[in-house]
Design a protein around this motif. Structure first.
Motif: not given
Length: 344
Positions: A123-149
């Protein structure tokens, strides 16, 4: 993962001779939170999980917190704790953000809606409006997602997708014209379940918490080794399993702090950078708002956040916020440092 202390307590009250072991952890000082967020919308469940902080350098009081309800989606909160917006996206577990060279505030969340295929939702964070603007998604690998940084290393932007199996996928991200794409460039591995992760962007070092083992370090810069080094074991004294959220605050050329949620004894451990010398332990006790227990995700950003948080803001998930649903507590970093007798 959350230890079910409540069940152990009920069993003991009913006359059962088996009780939960008492951790032999080192003493921890007590600080109190100066604020808290509105509880997440999912009630009577382990739902709030992980926060990320955007600091508004021009107007610190207008800074924002992005945080997950891992059953329902993403919240954006103001420093007053009030909800600015909510993004209904299902099971988003962990979240991180970074500011790109063009000023875009990029938010990444680990999407576990499909247990067989992790996704990174961006997402892009609209810092003025406090809104999240979706940009899309990408693969994070095979299996259940857990952490991200997220990390910006040189001219490249990476996301680290931490899977419940112990695998960590290093994904190169491209953000252009409101669209995103991702390419997995490296796969790392721990033996058992990890979750929290942070990157020291100065040194290209990735820290990952393996819940029952401790904190590991990987080299993720160009040409870095794929071998993990255990830098902070869950020894039951400094750090008590489960090892949950990690936060890293850079200061100067190589200084700053690494903070870990020592969920097994409801405490937090502070490590000094770059030595990783344990610098103290603290808890968040009851004050103007409630205490924290069973903390999952944490986030820390240094700098001015206004009079209540003059040198930095620490946000920690509160796993026991009865009678309300779980939420996030806001702690002044100045209070932590002063309580431990340390210097900024």
């Amino acid at each position: 993962m959350r230890r079910v202390f409540t069940l152990a307590l009920l069993a003991a009250t009913a006359g059962c001779t088996t009780t939960a072991p008492v951790p032999n952890s080192l003493p921890a000082v007590t600080v109190t939170a100066r604020g808290e967020t509105t509880p997440v919308g999912t009630v009577a469940a382990d739902a709030a999980d992980d926060p990320a902080i955007w600091r508004n350098a021009a107007d610190p009081a207008a800074s924002l917190i992005v945080a997950t309800d891992k059953k329902a989606g993403l919240y954006v909160y103001g420093l007053d704790g009030k909800v600015r917006s909510f993004e209904p996206a299902g099971r988003l577990n962990n979240v991180d953000l970074t500011t790109l060279a063009d000023g875009t505030v990029l938010v990444a969340a680990s999407d576990r809606n499909d247990l067989a295929g992790a996704r990174l939702r961006l997402y892009r964070l609209d810092t003025t409006g406090g809104q999240l603007v979706a940009l899309g998604e990408v693969s994070g690998g095979a299996g259940e997602a857990y952490g991200v940084c997220l990390a910006q290393l040189g001219d490249e932007l990476f996301a680290f997708s931490v899977l419940k199996t112990g695998r960590i996928e290093q994904v190169r991200l491209e953000v252009s014209g409101g669209a995103v794409s991702g390419t997995t460039v490296r796969s790392l591995k721990l033996a058992t379940q990890p979750e929290g992760c942070v990157v020291d962007q100065r040194s290209g070092l990735l820290y990952v918490g393996e819940e029952d083992v401790g904190i590991w370090r990987f080299e993720v810069g160009p040409g870095g080794s794929e071998t993990a080094t255990l830098v902070a074991p869950a020894d039951g004294r400094h750090l008590v399993a489960d090892v949950e959220g990690l936060a890293l605050a850079e200061s100067g050329a190589d200084g700053g702090w690494l903070v870990a949620s020592s969920q097994g004894d409801n405490a937090y451990v502070l490590y000094e950078l770059p030595s990783l010398r344990p610098a103290g332990r603290f808890r968040v006790g009851r004050g103007v708002v409630g205490s924290t227990e069973e903390t999952d995700g944490i986030a820390l950003v240094l700098g001015d956040f206004g009079p209540d948080y003059p040198t930095g803001l620490l946000v920690v998930q509160d796993g026991v916020n009865a009678p309300a649903a779980q939420n996030f507590k806001l702690v002044s970093w100045a209070d932590v440092i002063a309580s431990l007798g340390l210097h900024h």
